[in-house]
Design an enzyme around this catalytic site. Structure first.
Site, mmCIF file in Angstrom:
data_model
loop_
_atom_site.group_PDB
_atom_site.id
_atom_site.type_symbol
_atom_site.label_atom_id
_atom_site.label_comp_id
_atom_site.label_asym_id
_atom_site.label_seq_id
_atom_site.Cartn_x
_atom_site.Cartn_y
_atom_site.Cartn_z
ATOM 1 N N GLU A 1 0.863 -1.174 -0.083
ATOM 2 C CA GLU A 1 -0.059 -0.050 -0.017
ATOM 3 C C GLU A 1 0.937 1.282 0.042
ATOM 4 O OE1 GLU A 1 -0.725 -2.798 1.484
ATOM 5 O OE2 GLU A 1 -2.973 -3.218 0.846
ATOM 6 N N HIS B 1 -11.501 -5.456 9.254
ATOM 7 C CA HIS B 1 -11.914 -5.161 7.932
ATOM 8 C C HIS B 1 -13.097 -4.255 7.886
ATOM 9 C CE1 HIS B 1 -8.457 -7.784 6.628
ATOM 10 N NE2 HIS B 1 -8.987 -7.854 5.336
HETATM 11 C C1 LIG Z 1 -2.402 -4.650 3.999
HETATM 12 C C2 LIG Z 1 -3.290 -5.388 3.385
HETATM 13 N N1 LIG Z 1 -3.502 -5.420 1.942
HETATM 14 C C3 LIG Z 1 -4.453 -6.037 1.197
HETATM 15 C C4 LIG Z 1 -5.195 -7.147 1.834
HETATM 16 C C5 LIG Z 1 -6.194 -8.074 1.285
HETATM 17 N N2 LIG Z 1 -5.625 -9.215 0.908
HETATM 18 C C6 LIG Z 1 -6.098 -10.194 1.644
HETATM 19 S S1 LIG Z 1 -5.362 -11.611 1.223
HETATM 20 C C7 LIG Z 1 -4.534 -10.921 0.087
HETATM 21 C C8 LIG Z 1 -3.458 -11.972 -0.649
HETATM 22 C C9 LIG Z 1 -2.447 -12.528 0.335
HETATM 23 O O1 LIG Z 1 -1.708 -13.274 -0.488
HETATM 24 P P1 LIG Z 1 -0.636 -14.396 0.107
HETATM 25 O O2 LIG Z 1 0.145 -13.257 0.967
HETATM 26 O O3 LIG Z 1 0.324 -15.021 -0.901
HETATM 27 O O4 LIG Z 1 -1.355 -15.377 1.121
HETATM 28 P P2 LIG Z 1 -2.339 -16.401 0.565
HETATM 29 O O5 LIG Z 1 -3.848 -15.635 0.498
HETATM 30 O O6 LIG Z 1 -2.115 -16.961 -0.819
HETATM 31 O O7 LIG Z 1 -2.536 -17.479 1.715
HETATM 32 C C10 LIG Z 1 -4.681 -9.715 -0.121
HETATM 33 C C11 LIG Z 1 -4.159 -8.899 -1.069
HETATM 34 C C12 LIG Z 1 -5.061 -7.241 3.233
HETATM 35 N N3 LIG Z 1 -5.613 -8.054 3.914
HETATM 36 N N4 LIG Z 1 -4.190 -6.456 3.890
#
Ligand SMILES: Cc1ncc(C[n+]2csc(CCOP(=O)(O)OP(=O)(O)O)c2C)c(N)n1
Ligand SMILES: [Mg+2]
Lengths: 323, 324
Positions: A60, A129
């Site tokens: 972000e 959230h």
């Molecule tokens: C700071 C922040 N930005 C965006 C999100 C929205 N978000 C939730 S999960 C995710 C993807 C995360 O991917 P990864 O770290 O690879 O974990 P996975 O879901 O594959 O287990 C995003 C963008 C969030 N929760 N927190």
């Protein structure tokens, strides 16, 4: 006039502005291939391409900092923060950079950028959230903060935001995307920083914005059955804040209820109430009431969450208290 | 690897329990009994099962929002996980956290954190607490590939090296952060290279093989417990389901998913157990049936559990001391 959803209104504004001005581009998480987590930018990636619809890493600070940098070069970035809860991860860039640069360097730096984001509770997403921290962002001079509550305003104000030469935080509401409303045909804009009477009335002034416009309108309909006519003033912009229509209405009704989704303490209602007391004290016939979220981090459990969020009945009740 | 048969059966049991619990959760979500976001761990069970099987009771575990499996591996019951999903008072977070925010401090499970990357600095702090107080606990911090692109990751990992903190960093590389592939979001697609940049010893493990994950974790934990500072493990895995419920999955093909499903971690372990004659197919089948019953019991428990009392809304905003 066409009747479209809030989602379509926002999507159309983005699309039309991108068609109109090649300097406008989108960056953010899942805006491209995914089509936006709220499907606002669905189809954009295929039409405008990866250069102008840029999927970013989960970063972000880099999204907002990067948008600032690009804006300084004359581009018009629309940076999307997936939800407003993630804006805290970019707080420094929003607060210490975007809100300051123009002033601090004596007007040399120009930041024509928009931060599009989504706030609000009511979807059982839990404490991290579900926040509505609009007032936090409205605290900072140098930033414009807007949160429209109708498709017409959303489309027109997003266009104004994109064409504005200042950083604008454009806050959508997660539970308003399906709401439908009439939208003028063709290219039109709605100015930032102008409040609007959404429902005329003579007995009490309800001041509100965004999702709470919907709640307040329902409350006004219930009150109307009891012969109480509430006038609803929709702030639409928190900064700049246009008190004109609020004061004008208040001087007529002498009673006000302010409805916001965020927490009461240090909130939008606190600001509006203070301004009413400062600027229309002689017209006050009853203490101004505030309807807001209970002061707890929002719980996951549906019943508890709904208990914490402002409800139609809370608005009806508050209005009856000031009459 | 020196493991008793019961230990093997326990690990198998945990993996199947996670799988069936989540399949059931998906059904309850469709029925509207679970709300909010629901991120399933299906496909990744071998990672946390192997990893957490290697921990000692004093080792802390902290993870992101994809946390149901981790909760089960940490010893939370299917009942309290299911109850939390249904938002009940008997849930591990009393119905206030939901799917993304589960924890049980008594089991040294420090949550379920829903802001991507935000729990990594906390892990450094947990490890600092142990280092400072002279315990020999290690903090195990799990996170996704996507989380390695946010600043929090870099701050926390750097600090762990500078302060020689007892942290095991475990990146679950499941190829995607939501719909974005590692290649599209990360400067290096071999995530462990990021640890390299901070001078942290590291390794890469097949996350579909619970035995390999377990062995690598045992080695890493021993290394850290030896006073050598942090270690970084990249575990390669894949989520079989969407990112969360309602994911349109426009970013990948069903062929790709099916291809990965060939290396189903439960199937691989099943074959290992029968192939090595550790357990018979019949024994494992019996366990599967037992787990199905456990899940049904958990659903019943959760459905019959009370909603949180209205007063709960205002409880635990601030520390209130011991309360009955
Ligand atoms: C700071 C922040 N930005 C965006 C999100 C929205 N978000 C939730 S999960 C995710 C993807 C995360 O991917 P990864 O770290 O690879 O974990 P996975 O879901 O594959 O287990 C995003 C963008 C969030 N929760 N927190
Ligand atoms: Mg991932």
């Amino acid at each position: 006039m066409a009747r479209i959803t809030m989602r379509e209104a926002i999507s159309q504004a983005l699309w039309e502005e991108m068609e109109r001005d090649p300097k406008v581009f989108i960056l953010g998480e899942e805006v491209g291939v995914w089509g936006g987590t709220y499907a606002v930018t669905k189809g954009f990636y295929d039409h405008f391409g990866a250069e102008r619809v840029r999927d970013t890493p989960i970063a972000e600070a880099a999204i907002i900092g990067g948008a600032i940098g690009a804006a300084l070069t004359g581009l018009r970035p629309v940076a999307e923060l997936m939800t407003i809860n993630f804006a805290f991860s970019a707080m420094d860039h929003i607060v210490n950079e975007a809100a300051k640069l123009h002033y601090m360097f004596g007007g040399q730096f120009v930041l024509p950028m928009v931060i599009r984001t989504v706030g609000g509770g009511g979807r059982q997403l839990g404490a991290t959230h579900s926040q509505t921290p609009d007032a936090v962002f409205a605290h900072f001079p140098g930033l414009k903060v807007v949160a429209p509550g109708t498709p017409e305003d959303a489309k027109g104000m997003l266009k104004s935001a994109i064409r504005s030469n200042d950083p604008v935080m454009f806050i959508e509401h997660a539970t308003l995307y399906q709401v439908r409303g009439e939208v003028p045909d063709g290219d039109y804009t709605v100015p930032l920083g102008v409040s609007k009477v959404q429902r005329p009335g003579r007995d009490v002034t309800i001041v509100t914005y965004s999702k709470m416009l919907e709640i307040s309108t329902k409350a006004a309909e219930i009150l109307a059955k009891d012969g109480i006519e509430a006038e609803i003033v929709d702030l639409r912009s928190l900064r700049p804040l246009d008190m004109g229509p609020v004061l004008e209405s208040f001087k007529k009704t002498n009673r006000a209820v302010i409805v916001e989704e965020g927490w009461r303490s240090f909130g939008v209602g606190s600001e509006i109430a203070a301004r009413i007391y400062e600027e229309a004290f002689d017209y006050v016939d009853a203490p101004v009431r505030r309807v807001a979220q209970k002061e707890v981090p929002l719980p996951y459990n549906r019943t508890l969450e709904q208990m914490a969020l402002p409800q139609v009945e809370d608005v009806v009740q508050a209005v009856k208290e000031v009459l | 690897m020196d493991m008793k048969k019961e230990e093997h059966l326990d690990l198998y049991h945990q993996m199947v329990l996670i799988r069936l619990l989540e399949e059931q959760a998906a059904v309850l979500y469709q029925q509207g009994k679970i709300g909010g976001f629901l991120h399933l761990y299906i496909g990744q069970e071998a990672v946390s099962t192997g990893l957490i099987s290697a921990r000692k009771p004093q080792d802390r575990v902290i993870t992101a929002y994809r946390d149901h499996g981790v909760a089960i591996n940490c010893g939370l019951s299917a009942n309290e996980v299911m109850a939390e999903l249904l938002g009940k008072a008997t849930g591990c977070s009393k119905g206030k956290g939901g799917s993304m925010h589960m924890a049980d401090v008594k089991k040294n499970f420090w949550g379920g954190h829903a802001i991507v990357g935000a729990h990594l600095p906390l892990a450094s702090g947990l490890a600092l607490g142990d280092l400072y107080q002279g315990t020999d606990g290690v903090t195990i911090c799990m996170f996704g590939d996507g989380a390695t692109n946010i600043g929090y990751f870099h701050e926390a990992v750097n600090l762990s090296k500078v302060w020689k903190l007892p942290v095991l960093w475990v990146c679950e590389n499941n190829e995607y952060g939501m719909g974005t592939t590692v290649e599209r979001a990360s400067a290096v697609s071999e995530i462990r290279q990021k640890a390299e940049g901070y001078g942290i010893p590291n390794g890469r493990v097949d996350g579909m093989n619970v035995m390999e994950v377990r062995q690598a974790s045992l080695d890493a934990l021993a290394h850290i417990r030896g006073g050598n500072g942090p270690y970084f493990m990249e575990v390669n895995t894949y989520r079989f389901r969407g990112h969360s419920m309602g994911d349109p999955e426009r970013y990948r093909t069903q062929d790709e998913v099916h291809c990965w499903q060939e290396s189903d971690p439960i199937g691989i372990y099943h074959n290992y157990l029968t192939g090595e004659k550790i357990a018979s197919k019949e024994e494992l089948d019996a366990l599967d049936v037992q787990v199905e019953q456990e899940i049904q019991a958990a659903v019943q428990f959760a459905e019959n559990s009370p909603e949180p009392a209205p007063e709960a809304l205002f409880q635990d905003i601030y520390y209130e001391g011991e309360r009955e």
